[in-house]
Design a protein around this motif. Structure first.
Motif, PDB file in Angstrom:
ATOM      1  N   HIS A 425     -28.603  19.341  81.747  1.00  0.00           N
ATOM      2  CA  HIS A 425     -27.407  20.021  82.261  1.00  0.00           C
ATOM      3  C   HIS A 425     -26.137  19.306  81.801  1.00  0.00           C
ATOM      4  O   HIS A 425     -25.171  19.964  81.355  1.00  0.00           O
ATOM      5  CB  HIS A 425     -27.458  20.086  83.785  1.00  0.00           C
ATOM      6  CG  HIS A 425     -26.264  20.754  84.391  1.00  0.00           C
ATOM      7  ND1 HIS A 425     -26.092  22.128  84.402  1.00  0.00           N
ATOM      8  CD2 HIS A 425     -25.149  20.238  84.980  1.00  0.00           C
ATOM      9  CE1 HIS A 425     -24.942  22.425  84.974  1.00  0.00           C
ATOM     10  NE2 HIS A 425     -24.348  21.300  85.338  1.00  0.00           N
ATOM     11  N   CYS A 429     -23.092  20.678  79.443  1.00  0.00           N
ATOM     12  CA  CYS A 429     -21.662  20.660  79.793  1.00  0.00           C
ATOM     13  C   CYS A 429     -20.830  20.058  78.664  1.00  0.00           C
ATOM     14  O   CYS A 429     -19.749  20.564  78.337  1.00  0.00           O
ATOM     15  CB  CYS A 429     -21.448  19.857  81.081  1.00  0.00           C
ATOM     16  SG  CYS A 429     -22.111  20.648  82.557  1.00  0.00           S
ATOM     17  N   PHE A 444     -28.788  24.418  78.782  1.00  0.00           N
ATOM     18  CA  PHE A 444     -28.736  24.995  80.121  1.00  0.00           C
ATOM     19  C   PHE A 444     -30.029  25.745  80.446  1.00  0.00           C
ATOM     20  O   PHE A 444     -30.520  25.701  81.583  1.00  0.00           O
ATOM     21  CB  PHE A 444     -27.535  25.917  80.267  1.00  0.00           C
ATOM     22  CG  PHE A 444     -26.207  25.203  80.351  1.00  0.00           C
ATOM     23  CD1 PHE A 444     -26.019  24.181  81.264  1.00  0.00           C
ATOM     24  CD2 PHE A 444     -25.145  25.560  79.524  1.00  0.00           C
ATOM     25  CE1 PHE A 444     -24.793  23.513  81.359  1.00  0.00           C
ATOM     26  CE2 PHE A 444     -23.927  24.907  79.605  1.00  0.00           C
ATOM     27  CZ  PHE A 444     -23.747  23.890  80.527  1.00  0.00           C
ATOM     28  N   ALA A 447     -32.591  23.174  81.293  1.00  0.00           N
ATOM     29  CA  ALA A 447     -32.320  22.597  82.613  1.00  0.00           C
ATOM     30  C   ALA A 447     -32.752  23.566  83.717  1.00  0.00           C
ATOM     31  O   ALA A 447     -33.278  23.150  84.753  1.00  0.00           O
ATOM     32  CB  ALA A 447     -30.844  22.263  82.749  1.00  0.00           C
ATOM     33  N   THR A 448     -32.528  24.870  83.485  1.00  0.00           N
ATOM     34  CA  THR A 448     -32.960  25.880  84.452  1.00  0.00           C
ATOM     35  C   THR A 448     -34.479  25.888  84.579  1.00  0.00           C
ATOM     36  O   THR A 448     -35.023  25.969  85.690  1.00  0.00           O
ATOM     37  CB  THR A 448     -32.455  27.271  84.029  1.00  0.00           C
ATOM     38  OG1 THR A 448     -31.032  27.244  83.885  1.00  0.00           O
ATOM     39  CG2 THR A 448     -32.825  28.316  85.063  1.00  0.00           C
ATOM     40  N   HIS A 452     -33.229  23.522  87.855  1.00  0.00           N
ATOM     41  CA  HIS A 452     -31.842  23.385  88.294  1.00  0.00           C
ATOM     42  C   HIS A 452     -31.145  24.739  88.238  1.00  0.00           C
ATOM     43  O   HIS A 452     -30.717  25.200  87.169  1.00  0.00           O
ATOM     44  CB  HIS A 452     -31.111  22.374  87.402  1.00  0.00           C
ATOM     45  CG  HIS A 452     -29.740  22.043  87.896  1.00  0.00           C
ATOM     46  ND1 HIS A 452     -28.643  21.949  87.071  1.00  0.00           N
ATOM     47  CD2 HIS A 452     -29.279  21.778  89.147  1.00  0.00           C
ATOM     48  CE1 HIS A 452     -27.582  21.641  87.782  1.00  0.00           C
ATOM     49  NE2 HIS A 452     -27.939  21.539  89.041  1.00  0.00           N
ATOM     50  N   SER A 455     -27.601  25.473  86.619  1.00  0.00           N
ATOM     51  CA  SER A 455     -27.488  25.567  85.163  1.00  0.00           C
ATOM     52  C   SER A 455     -27.415  27.013  84.686  1.00  0.00           C
ATOM     53  O   SER A 455     -27.009  27.272  83.549  1.00  0.00           O
ATOM     54  CB  SER A 455     -28.658  24.849  84.486  1.00  0.00           C
ATOM     55  OG  SER A 455     -28.574  23.455  84.683  1.00  0.00           O
ATOM     56  N   GLY A 458     -24.031  27.652  83.690  1.00  0.00           N
ATOM     57  CA  GLY A 458     -23.799  27.188  82.325  1.00  0.00           C
ATOM     58  C   GLY A 458     -24.318  28.166  81.306  1.00  0.00           C
ATOM     59  O   GLY A 458     -23.679  28.404  80.265  1.00  0.00           O
TER      60      GLY A 458
END
Length: 938
Positions: A425, A429, A444, A447-448, A452, A455, A458
């Motif tokens: 994540h 960014c 992202f 990360a998902t 998360h 994200s 994002g």
């Protein structure tokens, strides 16, 4: 007492929404200009304002806004580089349960996991508490080195002028020498280290190298030749160095029968071999030069002399004191697998952050994949290390190549799901800021997949930046429908919405989370575009009233310039620079100091005496922002005045800006010319960082040098911070009375009188308390109305108490707390109105939510009571609110929810006794439900 964002730059402290250089300027001079022309314009703009004969045909407001006001179509909030949990309470509860049941060796990592989840709240005290706990439970040297350096970095604003990065703070948790010792003591969190004892050690223990050498020939029974030189040694002592030597000298090898052994081909010098002999006799390496010790280290590795290697490792580690040493010795340490030496070198590099980030040689050690592999081979590449490094790098420069590389290394060190989610994540960014949208989208998405949910925001932003607005809208809409709504979801969807739907999303976002800055900024800029500048100022006032964010101050200053209210604009910019001294305006095109210089030509400047009068006026009207602006002007007139810096720190603490407050307090210390003043400022720094006993010692030492108001006040304040028995209260009263006898100004004496009244009140001495409060009011200490109201209440004069608080509300510029306190002196309906007003002015105040929830619970509206607390907990998981909601859950029999809230609260403060009692009671009821039923039946 303190709290502010840990990493403010992550929250977009600049308003990144100005007209880009190649677009037409709106609300400006109406002309179109290129990047070069804009840059030219800035230079001309700065120079021209220094001239007094500016052409009158050009509007002053337009001249002071050369790049125009922000535009709504260019405003957007940042994707925050934190782990933001949709179910934060459940996450914290899980962390607490795991921490209580895990192995001791796992606790440090759980503390850092907690740190990562709490980072999005921006509570500096909570984050420091997590780091302290992580350091407290760290077993190995590497973790200690990283975490002690991290703790030191997080309080760098507290450091005094003469303190060097490697200096010891006298506490074990930050001591550089204690970090190099393996093992841990879980009770050492506030213990002093023993560094100060070492400087008293006698040098008599040193043994002369010459004297040692005189005894070497007496018992030698074997010689080693290096070239043409003969080194006489003791066979059994050389054999005792390692198993290989023992086998060679006493085994079946030919050397066991020899008295002369040729060692020329073993890569050691004559001096080195002599040092081996000397070490074999006295087991000391501190007699040798660093070059010889390095040779011994290599020799020890080659011949498996573990004790010698350890001695060399530890001795070399003790010699590392600066970056130059570290850069040289870390290479030897990595090559020879000298782990303590590598740790010592790392410690120096980490304690020099952030400046060491700009050293290419330092970055070479950390950044590349090969560098991480080398550190890993020595046991010094960890998630801790790269988490710390990447945080510092992002704070310094979000888009640098070094930041990207460090986050790549962080990703490689991640083993658990939360670690992978965090690394991916944050990398997303950074790539988003670098406009590498496809790569950001990939991060992202990963990360998902790691769990998360935030994200997804994002992902949506990355798609939006690639022109896929509908896909972004659809993604966030599905998120809203799938999960319980959170403020940031609607804020994010507003970017991809239009017209009334956009405003509706922003309003819902504010309702769900009133601490989000973007909705206020967007609504304010939208009103400004409609030529409703006063309404725009009112909108941005809403957030500034309870959250002093630099970019919101900047925006309000622009609005004031647009309506030619230069005094108010100057006030906001000076306060902004108090928070961030290097802030640059107009999308970083113009420094804040330059703009102040220009505005000073528009605003009449008063003398220092005028400033003191203004300060009294602002202070008495509880206008903390106005007071800060006046002090800024006074510091321009008298930049070396330590007392003014101290006043700045007090105001910043009131405004919950701890980092800036500590910086001002440190400057007050550094500017002070007297020892007794310096001791007082050191005392406040120690008090604010939790070192109460040390703060008391500083106050007492200052009083011994010179009796002063501030020294007595510090001592009294520190003693009154705990529950006072009658004897202690009497002593605090004496101290405050002593303070009032010392010279000081009315502002501080008003505070002392107010505090004295409070102590009298707690002792039941109402007449003395009332007298103190009235004396404070005579010198315009307006907050004393609050104390006087409490006196009236204890005298059963409820109406007089209400009227007293009404006077405070009328006088106070910032009166959310006044409304909250007045609610205690009126009936339920009027109290409800006052508390609703307090919440409107400052949604972060928790008492109004707790009061409303308690009233609903009394009315047997359990669901509504829980919902009232849940509404606030969603954006401010406060300990007291979690405790109260847990009590509500327990009373209605929802024991699982009660336990969850208790665990989340204990994750924030493991020693909160009321919550511990409630938790044990609820757990007992959940474990023995039948006994509870029988008990209720009987």
């Amino acid at each position: 007492m303190r709290g502010i964002k840990l990493i403010e730059r992550f929250k977009s402290t600049q308003v990144h929404a100005l007209n880009p250089p190649d677009t037409t300027v709106v609300n400006s001079t109406g002309s179109s200009s290129t990047a070069g022309q804009l840059k030219n314009h800035r230079v001309k703009f700065v120079r021209s304002k220094l001239k007094s004969n500016k052409a009158s045909s050009v509007s002053a407001a337009k001249t002071l806004l050369p790049f125009g006001l922000p535009r709504t179509d260019l405003l957007e909030p940042p994707i925050e580089p934190h782990l933001k949990q949709i179910q934060l309470v459940e996450t914290l509860a899980d962390l607490y349960r795991r921490f209580e049941t895990c192995l001791e060796s796992e606790k440090s990592l759980i503390c850092i996991e907690q740190y990562s989840f709490l980072s999005s709240l921006g509570d500096l005290k909570l984050l420091r508490s997590c780091l302290r706990a992580a350091r407290q439970h760290a077993f190995d040297v590497h973790s200690k080195v990283v975490l002690s350096a991290w703790l030191r970095y997080e309080r760098r604003e507290d450091e005094l002028a003469s303190v060097l990065p490697m200096d010891c703070s006298r506490f074990i948790l930050e001591c550089p020498k204690a970090a190099l010792v393996s093992g841990y003591n879980p009770n050492s969190i506030y213990d002093h280290c023993k560094c100060y004892q070492e400087c008293t050690k006698s040098a008599d223990a040193q043994i002369s190298k010459g004297n040692e050498c005189l005894t070497l020939e007496e018992d030698s029974d074997i010689s080693f030749y290096v070239g043409n030189e003969e080194i006489n040694c003791v066979r059994f002592k050389i054999a005792a160095l390692s198993s290989p030597f023992k086998t060679m000298l006493y085994g079946s090898f030919m050397e066991s029968k020899s008295y002369k052994i040729n060692f020329s081909q073993n890569g050691i010098s004559v001096e080195g071999m002599r040092a081996v002999d000397l070490y074999s006799r006295n087991r000391r390496v501190d007699l040798f030069s660093p070059e010889i010790v390095l040779e011994l280290l290599s020799f020890a590795n080659r011949f498996c002399c573990e004790e010698m290697k350890s001695a060399c490792d530890i001795h070399l580690a003790s010699l590392v004191s600066c970056i130059e040493d570290a850069l040289v010795l870390i290479e030897y340490g990595l090559e020879e697998r000298a782990n303590v030496l590598v740790a010592s070198c790392l410690q120096v590099l980490l304690r020099e952050l952030p400046s060491s980030l700009y050293n290419p040689k330092v970055m070479k050690i950390f950044c590349s994949f090969e560098a991480r592999e080398r550190l890993a081979s020595a046991g010094h590449a960890s998630f801790f290390l790269y988490y710390f490094l990447s945080q510092v790098a992002m704070e310094e420069n979000m888009v640098s190549n070094a930041t990207v590389m460090l986050l790549e290394r962080l990703k490689e060190c991640a083993t658990e799901k939360w670690q992978k989610a965090l690394a991916l994540h944050q990398l997303g960014c950074v790539l988003l800021e670098r406009k590498e949208y496809r790569s950001a989208l990939y991060c992202f998405e990963a990360a998902t997949e790691a769990g998360h949910v935030y994200s997804l925001a994002g992902m949506a932003r990355s798609r939006y930046k690639q022109g896929q607005q509908y896909l972004a809208y659809k993604l966030i809409s599905s998120l809203i429908s799938e999960y319980k709504a959170v403020g940031w979801m609607y804020q994010e969807r507003s970017l991809y919405n239009v017209g009334k739907d956009k405003i509706a999303d922003l309003n819902i976002a504010t309702e769900l989370d009133p601490t989000l800055l973007f909705p206020y900024k967007y609504r304010a800029v939208s009103k400004a575009e409609e030529k409703q500048t006063r309404a725009a100022i009112s909108e941005i006032d809403r957030i500034i009233g309870f959250k002093l964010a630099p970019d919101c101050l900047e925006l309000r200053a622009w609005f004031f310039i647009a309506i030619e209210d230069y005094g108010s604009a100057l006030r906001d910019i000076t306060v902004l620079l108090t928070l961030e001294p290097n802030y640059r305006m107009f999308n970083e095109q113009v420094s804040g100091d330059d703009l102040i210089g220009l505005l000073n030509h528009k605003v009449q400047q008063g003398s220092q005496a005028d400033c003191w009068m203004q300060l009294y006026e602002r202070w008495s009207s509880v206008d903390d922002i106005g007071s800060l602006a006046v002090i800024h002007q006074m510091l321009v007139n008298d930049p070396g005045k330590s007392l003014l810096r101290f006043r700045q720190s007090l105001l910043l603490l009131r405004l919950n800006c701890q980092k800036a407050a500590m910086r001002c307090l440190r400057l007050a210390h550094n500017l002070s010319s007297s020892e007794h003043e310096k001791l007082v400022y050191e005392g406040w720094i120690l008090y604010d960082t939790g070192n109460r006993e040390e703060a008391l010692a500083r106050a007492e030492k200052s009083i011994l040098i010179q009796r002063s108001f501030e020294a007595f006040f510090l001592k009294a304040y520190t003693l009154a911070d705990s529950s006072l028995d009658p004897e202690s209260s009497s002593y605090v009263i004496q101290l405050l009375e002593e303070a009032l006898r010392c010279p000081s100004d009315g502002l501080r004496k008003g505070q002392a009188l107010n505090n004295l009244g409070t102590v009298y009140l707690d002792c039941g001495k109402l007449d003395q308390a009332a007298n103190c409060y009235m004396n404070a009011l005579e010198i315009k200490h307006t907050r004393a109305h609050q104390g006087l109201a409490r006196v009236y209440l204890l005298r059963n004069q409820r109406k007089a108490a209400y009227d007293e608080m009404s006077k405070l509300i009328e006088k106070a510029h910032n009166n959310a707390s006044a409304y909250e306190k007045r609610s205690e002196y009126c009936d339920r309906e009027m109290a409800k109105n006052d508390l609703n007003m307090a919440t409107k002015l400052d949604p972060l105040r928790t008492y109004p939510y707790r009061y409303r929830a308690a009233v609903l619970m009394d009315d047997q509206k359990e669901t509504e009571a829980v919902e009232e607390l849940s509404k606030a907990i969603a954006f401010k998981p406060d300990l007291q609110m979690l405790h109260l909601r847990a009590a509500f859950y327990e009373s209605i029999g929802d024991l699982n929810s009660a336990l969850c809230d208790c665990e989340a609260a204990l994750c924030l403060d493991p020693n909160h006794m009321d919550t511990l009692d409630l938790y044990n009671r609820a757990r007992d009821r959940a474990t023995h439900p039948q006994e509870n039923v029988r008990g209720m039946g009987s």
